[in-house]
Design an enzyme around this catalytic site. Structure first.
Site, PDB file in Angstrom:
ATOM      1  N   SER A  40       0.878  -1.181   0.000  1.00  0.00           N
ATOM      2  CA  SER A  40       0.000   0.000   0.000  1.00  0.00           C
ATOM      3  C   SER A  40       0.911   1.225   0.000  1.00  0.00           C
ATOM      4  O   SER A  40       2.091   1.124   0.382  1.00  0.00           O
ATOM      5  CB  SER A  40      -0.848  -0.013   1.275  1.00  0.00           C
ATOM      6  OG  SER A  40      -1.482   1.238   1.473  1.00  0.00           O
ATOM      7  N   TYR A  66      -2.364  -1.379  10.366  1.00  0.00           N
ATOM      8  CA  TYR A  66      -2.261  -1.486   8.899  1.00  0.00           C
ATOM      9  C   TYR A  66      -0.922  -0.939   8.416  1.00  0.00           C
ATOM     10  O   TYR A  66      -0.225  -1.580   7.611  1.00  0.00           O
ATOM     11  CB  TYR A  66      -3.428  -0.710   8.289  1.00  0.00           C
ATOM     12  CG  TYR A  66      -3.610  -0.870   6.799  1.00  0.00           C
ATOM     13  CD1 TYR A  66      -4.254  -1.991   6.266  1.00  0.00           C
ATOM     14  CD2 TYR A  66      -3.177   0.116   5.907  1.00  0.00           C
ATOM     15  CE1 TYR A  66      -4.452  -2.124   4.904  1.00  0.00           C
ATOM     16  CE2 TYR A  66      -3.368  -0.009   4.548  1.00  0.00           C
ATOM     17  CZ  TYR A  66      -4.015  -1.132   4.044  1.00  0.00           C
ATOM     18  OH  TYR A  66      -4.208  -1.258   2.679  1.00  0.00           O
TER      19      TYR A  66
END
Ligand code: NAD
Length: 275
Positions: A157, A170
């Site tokens: 990401s 995350y």
């Protein structure tokens, strides 16, 4: 002669994965589904994985098998469970004979301030977004080494490169998978195996749709403000990235022409990390 060779290489890239077999974790939705579609269109057999309704997934698989003359399979393995992961890998080997391509894509998210971030959410995010890739990679590397060819793509990401508040688990998992990518790339570089991470910005999938109300709550904003002032504000293009873009980059990374790209963390985020 050289020109002809180049044209053949370019034409070959269109169906460059014919005869190769792939596992795409978390491919019943969003980015993973986009990647699975792109790999089948490039001629690869694909083992799907994730949660969802069997009839829908079976219809989807039949459609891809017919359109692209490939084989597909499905595993409902839970990526937070090492025993499930081992079963999925065995099932792919039984179905296709070998695993040439591994795409670690399954992921979940939770948005909350560190003081109240639930411990169980931290554990699940680290298990699914990071530790699952450790288990899948270590299971497939020996056979890739023995054949002298393999492609591993980890869907990290932009949050593997930079942080945002309220996403502690995350961001930690995604930075971790970038580190895992670089390490395994170094360990496998002399064996015809490449290991890369793709770092997408915001893609409007169910994972992001779910974050909109959570972020609105955490930052005390409306949902419209979250879309325009938080999500797309991060991306200078002010547009969501699409699943097709992630699929196309994955196919390139898996192609013979990408054999010298390894250990990278490639931003695909509308300029987010250039700021
Ligand atoms: P999504 O929610 O649309 O899809 C997630 C997929 O993972 C689904 O197929 C789901 O069934 C599967 N999954 C979830 N938990 C699982 C588990 N325990 N075991 C097996 N499968 C499981 O999400 P998405 O947006 O397509 O995200 C896919 C990946 O891309 C994730 O790793 C995510 O972090 C990453 N990513 C997403 C974005 C974005 O903006 N959507 C941006 C950057 C990175």
């Amino acid at each position: 002669m050289q020109v002809m060779e180049r044209e053949n290489q370019t034409a070959g890239a269109q169906q460059s994965l014919r005869g190769k077999s792939a596992i795409v974790t978390g491919s019943t939705s969003g980015i993973g589904l986009g990647i699975a579609r792109a790999l089948t269109a490039a001629g690869a057999n694909v083992m799907f994985n994730g949660f969802g309704s069997s009839p829908c997934i079976n219809d989807l698989r039949r459609g891809l098998e017919t359109s692209f003359d490939v084989k597909t399979a499905m595993s409902f393995a839970d990526m937070s469970k090492p025993a499930d992961i081992a079963e999925m890998i065995d099932a792919a080997r039984t179905e296709f004979g070998q695993i040439d391509i591994l795409i670690n894509n399954a992921g979940i998210q939770h948005v909350e301030a560190i003081e109240t971030f639930p411990v169980a959410k931290w554990d699940s995010i680290i298990a699914i977004d990071l530790t699952a890739a450790f288990h899948t990679i270590r299971a497939v590397v020996p056979e890739m080494k023995s054949r002298g060819w393999g492609r591993i793509v980890n869907i990290a990401s932009a949050h593997g490169l930079v942080a945002s508040p309220f996403k502690s688990a995350y961001v930690a998992a995604k930075h971790g998978i970038v580190g895992l990518t670089k390490t395994v790339a170094l360990e496998t570089a002399e064996h015809g195996i490449t290991v890369n991470a793709i770092c997408p910005g915001y893609v409007l999938t169910p994972l992001v749709a779910k974050q909109i109300p959570e972020t609105a709550h955490a930052r005390m904003l409306t949902e419209q403000q979250v879309i325009h002032d938080v999500l797309l504000h991060a991306q200078p293009t002010r547009q969501f990235v699409t699943t097709e873009e992630v699929g196309a980059l994955t196919v390139f990374l898996c192609s013979p022409l990408a054999k010298s790209m390894t250990g990278t963390a490639l931003p695909l985020e509308g300029g987010w990390t250039a700021q």
